[in-house]
Scaffold this active site. Sequence first.
Site, PDB file in Angstrom:
ATOM      1  N   LYS A  39       0.841  -1.211   0.000  1.00 61.38           N
ATOM      2  CA  LYS A  39       0.000   0.000   0.000  1.00 61.38           C
ATOM      3  C   LYS A  39       0.871   1.254   0.000  1.00 61.38           C
ATOM      4  CE  LYS A  39      -3.790  -0.379   2.268  1.00 61.38           C
ATOM      5  NZ  LYS A  39      -4.689  -0.585   3.413  1.00 61.38           N
ATOM      6  N   ARG A  43      -3.559   2.952   8.538  1.00 57.38           N
ATOM      7  CA  ARG A  43      -3.864   1.682   7.869  1.00 57.38           C
ATOM      8  C   ARG A  43      -2.626   0.812   7.791  1.00 57.38           C
ATOM      9  NH1 ARG A  43      -7.047   5.163   4.419  1.00 57.38           N
ATOM     10  NH2 ARG A  43      -9.188   4.417   4.204  1.00 57.38           N
ATOM     11  N   GLY A 103      -8.339  -7.289   4.258  1.00 56.96           N
ATOM     12  CA  GLY A 103      -9.186  -7.527   5.420  1.00 56.96           C
ATOM     13  C   GLY A 103      -8.501  -8.207   6.588  1.00 56.96           C
ATOM     14  N   MET A 149      -5.780  -7.195   8.367  1.00 58.77           N
ATOM     15  CA  MET A 149      -5.240  -6.334   9.420  1.00 58.77           C
ATOM     16  C   MET A 149      -6.110  -5.091   9.576  1.00 58.77           C
ATOM     17  SD  MET A 149      -1.194  -6.940   8.833  1.00 58.77           S
ATOM     18  CE  MET A 149      -1.301  -6.603   7.092  1.00 58.77           C
ATOM     19  N   ARG A 204      -3.914  -1.483  -5.948  1.00 58.57           N
ATOM     20  CA  ARG A 204      -3.105  -2.701  -5.849  1.00 58.57           C
ATOM     21  C   ARG A 204      -3.544  -3.621  -6.974  1.00 58.57           C
ATOM     22  NH1 ARG A 204      -5.921  -4.472  -0.207  1.00 58.57           N
ATOM     23  NH2 ARG A 204      -8.014  -4.883  -0.960  1.00 58.57           N
ATOM     24  N   HIS A 214     -16.166  -8.067   2.306  1.00 56.96           N
ATOM     25  CA  HIS A 214     -15.136  -8.999   2.785  1.00 56.96           C
ATOM     26  C   HIS A 214     -15.384 -10.415   2.266  1.00 56.96           C
ATOM     27  CE1 HIS A 214     -13.531 -11.928   5.726  1.00 56.96           C
ATOM     28  NE2 HIS A 214     -12.472 -11.135   5.675  1.00 56.96           N
ATOM     29  N   SER A 240      12.305 -42.242  -6.385  1.00 53.38           N
ATOM     30  CA  SER A 240      11.111 -41.411  -6.266  1.00 53.38           C
ATOM     31  C   SER A 240      11.003 -41.029  -4.795  1.00 53.38           C
ATOM     32  CB  SER A 240       9.866 -42.178  -6.709  1.00 53.38           C
ATOM     33  OG  SER A 240       8.741 -41.348  -6.590  1.00 53.38           O
ATOM     34  N   CYS A 245       6.906 -38.087  -5.432  1.00 55.75           N
ATOM     35  CA  CYS A 245       5.535 -38.558  -5.590  1.00 55.75           C
ATOM     36  C   CYS A 245       4.688 -38.336  -4.340  1.00 55.75           C
ATOM     37  CB  CYS A 245       5.498 -40.034  -5.984  1.00 55.75           C
ATOM     38  SG  CYS A 245       6.201 -41.111  -4.724  1.00 55.75           S
ATOM     39  N   TYR A 286      11.076 -34.901 -12.542  1.00 51.57           N
ATOM     40  CA  TYR A 286       9.622 -34.732 -12.594  1.00 51.57           C
ATOM     41  C   TYR A 286       9.056 -34.588 -11.191  1.00 51.57           C
ATOM     42  CZ  TYR A 286       9.182 -39.668 -11.202  1.00 51.57           C
ATOM     43  OH  TYR A 286       9.252 -40.849 -10.515  1.00 51.57           O
TER      44      TYR A 286
END
Length: 876
Positions: A23, A93, A102, A104, A337, A456, A766, A833, A853
């Site tokens: 922010k 804020r 929402g 904080m 944002r 919210h 694996s 896996c 993988y």
Amino acid sequence: MGKKFVYLFREGNGSMRELLGGKGANLAEMTNLGMPVPQGFTITTEACTQYYADGETINDEIRREILDYVSKLEAIAGKKFGDPDNPLLVSVRSGARASMPGMMDTILNLGLNDAVVESFAAKTGNPRFAYDSYRRFIQMYSDVVMEVGKSYFEKLIDAMKERKGVTQDTELGADDLKELAGQFKAAYRGKVGADFPSDPVEQLMGAIKAVFRSWDNPRAVYYRRMNDIPSSWGTAVNVQSMVFGNMGDNSGTGVAFSRNPSTGEPKLFGEFLMNAQGEDVVAGVRTPQSIEQLKEQNPAAYDEFYRIAYKLEKHYRDMQDMEFTIEDGRLYMLQTRNGKRTAAAALRIACDLVDEGMITEKEAVAMIDPRQLDSLLHPQFDPAALKAATPVGAGLPASPGAACGQVVFTAADATEWSAGRGASVILVRLETSPEDIEGMNYAKGILTARGGMTSHAAVVARGMGTCCVAGCGSLSIDEAAKTFSLGGRVFGEGDFISLDGSSGKVYGEAINTVDASISGDFDRIMGWADQYRTMKVRTNADTPKDAAQAVGFGAEGIGLCRTEHMFFEGERIAAMREMIVSENAEQRKRALDKLLPIQRGDFEGIYEAMQGRPVTIRLLDPPLHEFLPTDAEDVRALAREMGVGEDSLKAKIASLHEFNPMMGHRGCRLDVTYPEIGEMQTRAIIEAAINVQARHADWKLTPEIMIPLVGEIKELQYVKGIVVSTADRVIAESGAKLEYLVGTMIEIPRAALTADEIAADAQFFSFGTNDLTQMTFGFSRDDAGSFLDSYYEKKIYENDPFARLDRAGVGKLVEMAARLGRQTRPDIKLGICGEHGGDPSSVEFCFSIGLDYVSCSPFRVPVARLAAAQAAIKAG
């Protein structure tokens, strides 16, 4: 000069996100772009970290710097803090570097006291506005700073409205609000035991502390755990000159998105309320108007906002979520944002931005949160069932998707029913608040009586991919009785309802769902992801149906086929039980002969579904007692079937009981004790491959036989000997040509530590990270949930190690085993896996250590594909 803890908006810029929070950095960037931003300053995330390091106090150095910047802001604004004649009022804020909508706290109208409010009323000529601002400030300060809670104040407002015979807050006059402010202060004194603070500096320091403290509130901690945000980041605090949307009917406040956050449609989307302050829109206390109506009410402000919205979108090259206030007809920008969006909207926006020339394909792939794809891949309502159903009511379509479940009325009940009883629940609330985050996460759907498309409930549900219908005005809820009425019917806790988050309709019955179908934008994004991805993605699948589903989602093979899951049906379980309770090898072989054709048929179905792609089949892994009957009738039937006495069978079942079965007689240990099990399974795997290969000459099947739970090289050598001799015999008998691989799961820490030895006999590893995590941490996955919450609360762990791979410990073992394995066998195939194969941050780790993988459940295959592409893009 020491470290700088405070920056004016004009001193910062958009690249300072880590220091100023999202922010603060965006307010600085908008200031630099010459936009109408009420000026202020940002207290850095490092000040928050220091606050915790100093035992939750603001030290003298930081306090002095804050007060110095208050003076600088007074000079910019031409107003003074606490000056009755010309008061400076501010908002306080939070703003972490990752968006946490929402989670904080916020405080508005800070700087008001009895003296200031009197002159403020006279100076503005608008006493109603002055006292409305004051009562709001007392209420927010009491709630956020002193933690008194909102409900007590809401009751006082409701009592005042009832006494005056009005329904809206806006219908209360100046004297009513002045009286309310007095009641609020008396309530504060009663609850806190001290007078409401009149010194603006004391108010400011209390508010700053409260924002720092809110970084560690339960909902923020839970949100961080869900979104992989480290607690060490801290939050910044933004202190900003107030502008007022509650000055009258030519003032207002709103939230808008530069594109539709539910569908991605390239059109301004948002809501506003006239004569209101920001929390009214977000909290859903009043149901707002569409941004389109602002065009009619204040064309000049609408045109300016429209121009700014698209300037910001082009600047940030992403859809923007903006908060604005109109004070006396003049527009001010309070924040921007990158907007939270549904999965469908995320895909459409990414594709549209590429088509508009704003971003590249690579940037489009990188901007989508892989976890969101889950919501696209899950069922929607069956169109025929939906057509036959009649809605009992309708609200706003706040977050798309289909949800069907049993009604609960509190977030705690949603958690208990879902996590504790395995129920599918719909959370029904007047409005949700940030405290409800955990229950919202467990709910299949959320229905609220109040609130709009940017409430919210709507924003959080969209981020989670949870179906939500908001602002259902005809919904009447009796929380005490746990009932609600809608469409002339009364529904109680546990009753089934269905929500259509795409249309906003509510149905008073359970409606069938059908599998989601995906195409278009999804296919484009996944196509781009596959261009950049270098790591393969396989699936964990035990049935042809799951395997085919995974192939449809882009799986490139099976990384784990669990053979034990095939044994739990009808005749199979009977033969399996017969094998387990056999007294000798001959009896066991007789039972295994019954299982052989069943196993072979299962494997043929899986090979067919995978169409020549690699398939890794794990030999029997779980403890044998899991297959045994517990029901007396089942025990009698098995005794009859085997021709043995019931008592002797019961004694056999009792003898197989283990005190710690997960570390007991399972995995390769079964094949060491009963070699005939490994022989049967190997024969089934190889015969199935030969049969399928004969039917499909163009496929090259190379079965991968995986030996589980190896911790010692000699164990592997012994079981591998059984596998190889059986496989070679079957291949020779058939006269076919077939290659196969034999490897192991690395799931015992000792296997990781001796991986160089094990690789001499294993052609692939694996990593079974579910068991590896259990054995490394020394706790059970099934039982850890009962105490892990205490660990999160006390910041011992930030994440569930079974959901996100523990890089520091388990990850080190995986990395070491991969390195040692390659030293011995440079061409060894390496994969994972465990469930971690579908977690984006774990996928990134697997890429970083060079695994070939990852393998995950079918519905997580697209998540893993996108995460693997992002890991490759990030690595550059």
